[in-house]
Design a protein around this motif. Structure first.
Motif, PDB file in Angstrom:
ATOM      1  N   THR A 367      40.405  98.180  56.233  1.00 24.36           N
ATOM      2  CA  THR A 367      39.596  97.671  55.195  1.00 24.36           C
ATOM      3  C   THR A 367      37.943  98.139  55.666  1.00 24.36           C
ATOM      4  OG1 THR A 367      38.499  95.512  54.199  1.00 24.36           O
ATOM      5  CG2 THR A 367      39.438  95.232  56.340  1.00 24.36           C
ATOM      6  N   THR A 368      37.341  98.245  54.647  1.00 28.62           N
ATOM      7  CA  THR A 368      35.902  98.609  54.690  1.00 28.62           C
ATOM      8  C   THR A 368      34.940  97.487  54.935  1.00 28.62           C
ATOM      9  OG1 THR A 368      35.446  98.443  52.495  1.00 28.62           O
ATOM     10  CG2 THR A 368      36.140 100.666  53.422  1.00 28.62           C
ATOM     11  N   ALA A 369      35.665  96.110  55.040  1.00 28.65           N
ATOM     12  CA  ALA A 369      34.885  95.022  55.334  1.00 28.65           C
ATOM     13  C   ALA A 369      34.688  94.883  56.800  1.00 28.65           C
ATOM     14  CB  ALA A 369      35.614  93.855  54.675  1.00 28.65           C
ATOM     15  N   SER A 370      33.817  93.969  57.299  1.00 30.33           N
ATOM     16  CA  SER A 370      33.504  93.835  58.697  1.00 30.33           C
ATOM     17  C   SER A 370      34.486  92.766  59.195  1.00 30.33           C
ATOM     18  CB  SER A 370      32.063  93.155  58.779  1.00 30.33           C
ATOM     19  OG  SER A 370      31.868  92.096  58.155  1.00 30.33           O
ATOM     20  N   ALA A 371      34.625  92.788  60.513  1.00 28.10           N
ATOM     21  CA  ALA A 371      35.701  91.914  60.962  1.00 28.10           C
ATOM     22  C   ALA A 371      35.303  90.477  60.678  1.00 28.10           C
ATOM     23  CB  ALA A 371      35.835  92.086  62.465  1.00 28.10           C
ATOM     24  N   GLU A 372      33.953  90.124  60.796  1.00 31.51           N
ATOM     25  CA  GLU A 372      33.470  88.707  60.488  1.00 31.51           C
ATOM     26  C   GLU A 372      33.708  88.378  58.825  1.00 31.51           C
ATOM     27  OE1 GLU A 372      32.121  85.160  61.937  1.00 31.51           O
ATOM     28  OE2 GLU A 372      32.369  87.193  63.109  1.00 31.51           O
ATOM     29  N   ALA A 373      33.294  89.421  58.037  1.00 28.24           N
ATOM     30  CA  ALA A 373      33.587  89.132  56.658  1.00 28.24           C
ATOM     31  C   ALA A 373      35.186  88.723  56.467  1.00 28.24           C
ATOM     32  CB  ALA A 373      33.265  90.098  55.720  1.00 28.24           C
ATOM     33  N   ASP A 437      34.871  88.527  70.188  1.00 30.95           N
ATOM     34  CA  ASP A 437      34.649  89.900  69.825  1.00 30.95           C
ATOM     35  C   ASP A 437      35.561  90.810  69.619  1.00 30.95           C
ATOM     36  OD1 ASP A 437      31.958  88.923  69.510  1.00 30.95           O
ATOM     37  OD2 ASP A 437      31.317  89.451  71.766  1.00 30.95           O
ATOM     38  N   ALA A 438      36.705  90.604  70.503  1.00 29.56           N
ATOM     39  CA  ALA A 438      37.885  91.550  70.480  1.00 29.56           C
ATOM     40  C   ALA A 438      38.663  91.391  69.264  1.00 29.56           C
ATOM     41  CB  ALA A 438      38.404  91.395  71.741  1.00 29.56           C
ATOM     42  N   GLY A 439      38.672  90.262  68.576  1.00 30.43           N
ATOM     43  CA  GLY A 439      39.366  89.990  67.352  1.00 30.43           C
ATOM     44  C   GLY A 439      39.453  88.557  67.102  1.00 30.43           C
ATOM     45  N   SER A 440      40.185  88.233  65.930  1.00 25.68           N
ATOM     46  CA  SER A 440      40.382  86.935  65.623  1.00 25.68           C
ATOM     47  C   SER A 440      41.717  86.614  65.139  1.00 25.68           C
ATOM     48  CB  SER A 440      39.367  86.509  64.603  1.00 25.68           C
ATOM     49  OG  SER A 440      38.075  86.764  65.013  1.00 25.68           O
ATOM     50  N   LEU A 441      42.391  85.389  65.492  1.00 25.55           N
ATOM     51  CA  LEU A 441      43.703  85.066  65.055  1.00 25.55           C
ATOM     52  C   LEU A 441      43.872  83.564  64.464  1.00 25.55           C
ATOM     53  CD1 LEU A 441      46.785  85.389  65.220  1.00 25.55           C
ATOM     54  CD2 LEU A 441      46.456  84.313  67.594  1.00 25.55           C
ATOM     55  N   LEU A 442      44.311  83.567  63.224  1.00 25.70           N
ATOM     56  CA  LEU A 442      44.486  82.191  62.758  1.00 25.70           C
ATOM     57  C   LEU A 442      46.357  82.183  62.790  1.00 25.70           C
ATOM     58  CD1 LEU A 442      44.143  79.327  61.298  1.00 25.70           C
ATOM     59  CD2 LEU A 442      44.190  80.766  59.262  1.00 25.70           C
ATOM     60  N   ARG A 443      46.720  81.294  63.404  1.00 26.54           N
ATOM     61  CA  ARG A 443      48.308  81.108  63.447  1.00 26.54           C
ATOM     62  C   ARG A 443      48.695  79.783  62.995  1.00 26.54           C
ATOM     63  NH1 ARG A 443      49.687  81.500  68.791  1.00 26.54           N
ATOM     64  NH2 ARG A 443      50.185  83.871  68.691  1.00 26.54           N
ATOM     65  N   LEU A 444      49.510  79.722  61.713  1.00 27.87           N
ATOM     66  CA  LEU A 444      50.037  78.611  61.088  1.00 27.87           C
ATOM     67  C   LEU A 444      51.514  78.246  61.436  1.00 27.87           C
ATOM     68  CD1 LEU A 444      48.295  79.427  57.842  1.00 27.87           C
ATOM     69  CD2 LEU A 444      47.250  78.057  59.553  1.00 27.87           C
ATOM     70  N   ARG A 459      45.117  88.081  61.300  1.00 28.56           N
ATOM     71  CA  ARG A 459      44.298  88.761  62.239  1.00 28.56           C
ATOM     72  C   ARG A 459      43.253  89.424  61.530  1.00 28.56           C
ATOM     73  NH1 ARG A 459      46.398  88.726  67.674  1.00 28.56           N
ATOM     74  NH2 ARG A 459      48.352  87.877  67.846  1.00 28.56           N
ATOM     75  N   ALA A 460      42.066  89.418  62.232  1.00 30.27           N
ATOM     76  CA  ALA A 460      40.765  90.479  61.876  1.00 30.27           C
ATOM     77  C   ALA A 460      40.729  91.115  63.223  1.00 30.27           C
ATOM     78  CB  ALA A 460      39.675  89.665  61.352  1.00 30.27           C
ATOM     79  N   VAL A 461      41.044  92.587  62.965  1.00 26.40           N
ATOM     80  CA  VAL A 461      40.781  93.276  64.344  1.00 26.40           C
ATOM     81  C   VAL A 461      39.715  94.118  64.201  1.00 26.40           C
ATOM     82  CG1 VAL A 461      41.850  94.952  65.873  1.00 26.40           C
ATOM     83  CG2 VAL A 461      43.314  93.255  64.803  1.00 26.40           C
ATOM     84  N   PRO A 462      38.676  94.168  64.995  1.00 23.43           N
ATOM     85  CA  PRO A 462      37.449  94.990  64.788  1.00 23.43           C
ATOM     86  C   PRO A 462      37.820  96.489  64.795  1.00 23.43           C
ATOM     87  CG  PRO A 462      36.749  93.097  66.208  1.00 23.43           C
ATOM     88  CD  PRO A 462      38.309  93.137  66.145  1.00 23.43           C
ATOM     89  N   ASP A 463      37.228  97.374  64.010  1.00 21.42           N
ATOM     90  CA  ASP A 463      37.269  98.648  64.173  1.00 21.42           C
ATOM     91  C   ASP A 463      35.960  99.560  63.991  1.00 21.42           C
ATOM     92  OD1 ASP A 463      38.157 101.410  64.445  1.00 21.42           O
ATOM     93  OD2 ASP A 463      39.336 101.319  62.638  1.00 21.42           O
ATOM     94  N   GLY A 464      35.148  99.475  64.985  1.00 24.42           N
ATOM     95  CA  GLY A 464      33.748  99.941  64.511  1.00 24.42           C
ATOM     96  C   GLY A 464      33.089  98.883  63.671  1.00 24.42           C
ATOM     97  N   ASP A 465      32.547  99.628  62.546  1.00 19.28           N
ATOM     98  CA  ASP A 465      31.742  98.656  61.421  1.00 19.28           C
ATOM     99  C   ASP A 465      32.905  98.252  60.530  1.00 19.28           C
ATOM    100  OD1 ASP A 465      29.329  99.063  62.699  1.00 19.28           O
ATOM    101  OD2 ASP A 465      28.944 100.779  61.369  1.00 19.28           O
TER     102      ASP A 465
END
Length: 520
Positions: A367-373, A437-444, A459-465
């Protein structure tokens, strides 16, 4: 009298005794990358032994967690040069190999390897050979594989090197081929038309007790040269073992009907059909069940005392293998202090057909979205924000859950934009939240009524911007009903899970898009 009977304590009696020159004794393990060997090797290291392994593939042996702590000799047990090299300066040899091939020459191969090892051990002045053989009755015709195991033991006993042959039956632990056959047969079949051997009596043994005897065998008196039976405290029919598994796994008791028409050949085809155990392994396992396998005497008690807390009952061994008991409550000694997991636990080296059946649905979207978004959308899923997929299908699933006494979708969530571990989100429970900063995980973890255990990971995994969205649904079915449930909902996954991945990333991209300036 074995020095294990001296008042040094059960655990001290399993530690390595230094040589006269003060150095640690050396153990050679043949079969270190196998089921038992992979569990014994780190425990030998913990006990103070210097460990050398003989492996066909040195790279594979080195990849084990204990690989860097062992000396590795590459070669096979029938390679005289490699075996002679591996035997140098060895005090005790563990022979933990046996062919499970369905080929016609496996008996010859086993015999050749046994002679090679026996001759090399005698030439090198080895102090002790320990062989794990098969529990079997006397005076009856044995299956080819059991017959071969008996022959290997006889060859080692005649080597001139003091040898202890430990004869075990069904070993209970995750990854053991015998246990996996019980696991999968019981979970798949609510009704089992079975061969008549389901009525045969068997004395299973927990893998932790097998390891206890193997460790103790290194220190028995040099005048001990014999075969002894080992087994757990319970003598059960094979059908009782299956139903004991069913109770511990939370399954209904299985109806079992013994049929006289299923030959070992047909039964092995049938086992291969309904379980993931390969036929090449199922065939010798089935053939070995044709006879009752019960410990003939308790001579082992005069050679190696049982574990300090007693031998493990069958159902407790099953519970340990299923992870239903806290391993720390059982494995609290130095034996496992530095070993990853209890001996009943699965290892990464276990065959891919071992362990519980698991179904997964994986999705990954760049995705073109940021990891935070992207994380902001993920952590706000459910409740009033919805599930970013077909509302009708999610609503239908909620109604179905309510009809069978579940919680449905009515719980919502406590906050539209934040979540914490333990929160309820509709019919899920937040089990894990990681936001770094290395990534985010929500486990349900699913709390709807399903015939099994289910989780959803986002999961949201950063890949640059930018970022990568990863989604995984995991389902451990319970019995045949669980498998049928997964197959029934499988056609809807394309709508539900694919739609979720697409809409979550689209929402994150929309939130990341720059806001157009407004003219004054």
């Amino acid at each position: 009298m074995s020095d294990l009977s001296q008042p040094t304590g059960h655990e001290d009696a399993l530690r390595a005794l230094p040589r006269p020159d003060g150095t640690a004794p050396r153990a050679l393990v043949l079969g270190a990358t196998g089921y038992i060997g992979g569990r014994l090797t780190p425990r030998l290291l913990n006990a103070g032994y210097r460990v050398r392994v003989l492996a066909r593939d040195a790279g594979r042996a080195a990849s084990f967690p204990w690989g860097a702590e062992c000396e590795i000799v590459e070669g096979s047990a029938d390679d005289a040069a490699a075996v002679a090299e591996a035997m140098r300066d060895v005090d005790v040899v563990y022979y933990l190999i046996h062919s499970m091939s369905a080929g016609t020459d496996f008996e010859e191969s086993d015999e050749r390897a046994a002679h090679t090892v026996a001759d090399a051990a005698a030439s090198a002045g080895v102090g002790r050979i320990v062989y794990l053989g098969g529990l079997h009755p006397e005076g009856v015709r044995l299956s080819p594989h059991l017959r071969s195991r008996v022959l290997v033991g006889e060859i080692l006993l005649a080597s001139g090197v003091p040898t202890l042959v430990l004869q075990a039956g069904v070993v209970i632990g995750s990854g053991s081929a015998s246990f996996e056959m019980i696991r999968h047969l019981t979970e798949v079949l609510p009704y089992m038309p079975a061969p008549k051997w389901v009525r045969n009596r068997i004395q299973p043994i927990a893998v932790r007790d097998v390891l206890h005897y193997l460790l103790g065998a290194a220190r028995v008196d040099p005048d001990v040269n014999r075969a002894v039976d080992i087994g757990g405290p319970d003598v059960l029919r094979y059908g009782q073992m299956m139903n004991g598994y069913a109770v511990e796994a939370g399954l209904p008791q299985r109806a079992i009907a013994a049929l006289p028409v299923l030959t070992p050949e047909l039964a092995s085809h049938w086992v291969n059909l309904v379980t993931p155990v390969p036929r090449s392994i199922a065939r010798p396992l089935v053939a070995s069940l044709q006879n009752e396998c019960v410990v003939k005497d308790h001579a082992i008690d005069d050679i190696i005392p049982p574990p300090h807390d007693g031998l493990t009952p069958y159902r407790r061994a099953v519970a340990l293998a299923l992870g239903r008991l806290d391993a720390d409550a059982v494995e609290t000694s130095w034996l496992d202090a530095e070993v990853s997991g209890a001996p009943s636990d699965p290892l990464p080296s276990d065959p891919d057909w071992a362990g519980r059946t698991v179904f997964t649905d994986r999705r990954s979207v760049e995705t073109t979205a940021s990891a935070e978004a992207l994380w902001h959308v993920i952590v706000g899923i459910g409740g009033e924000n919805g599930w970013y997929s077909s509302p009708l299908l999610w609503a239908a699933r909620g109604w179905m859950d309510r009809l069978v006494g579940g919680v449905g979708l009515q719980r919502g969530r406590r906050s539209r934009s934040a979540a914490r571990v333990g929160d309820a989100i509709d019919f899920w429970r937040v089990e894990t939240i990681e936001h770094t900063d290395a990534g985010s995980l929500l486990r349900l973890r699913a709390e709807m009524k399903v015939p099994g255990d289910a989780w959803l990971e986002l999961r949201a995994v950063p890949d640059g911007d930018r970022a990568r969205y990863e989604q995984r649904a995991v389902f451990f079915p319970r019995g045949l009903g669980g498998r049928l449930y997964w197959l029934a909902v499988l056609p809807f996954h394309g709508f539900i899970f694919a739609g979720m991945a697409a809409r979550i990333t689209a929402a994150a991209e929309a939130a990341s898009a720059p806001t157009a300036p407004v003219d004054a």
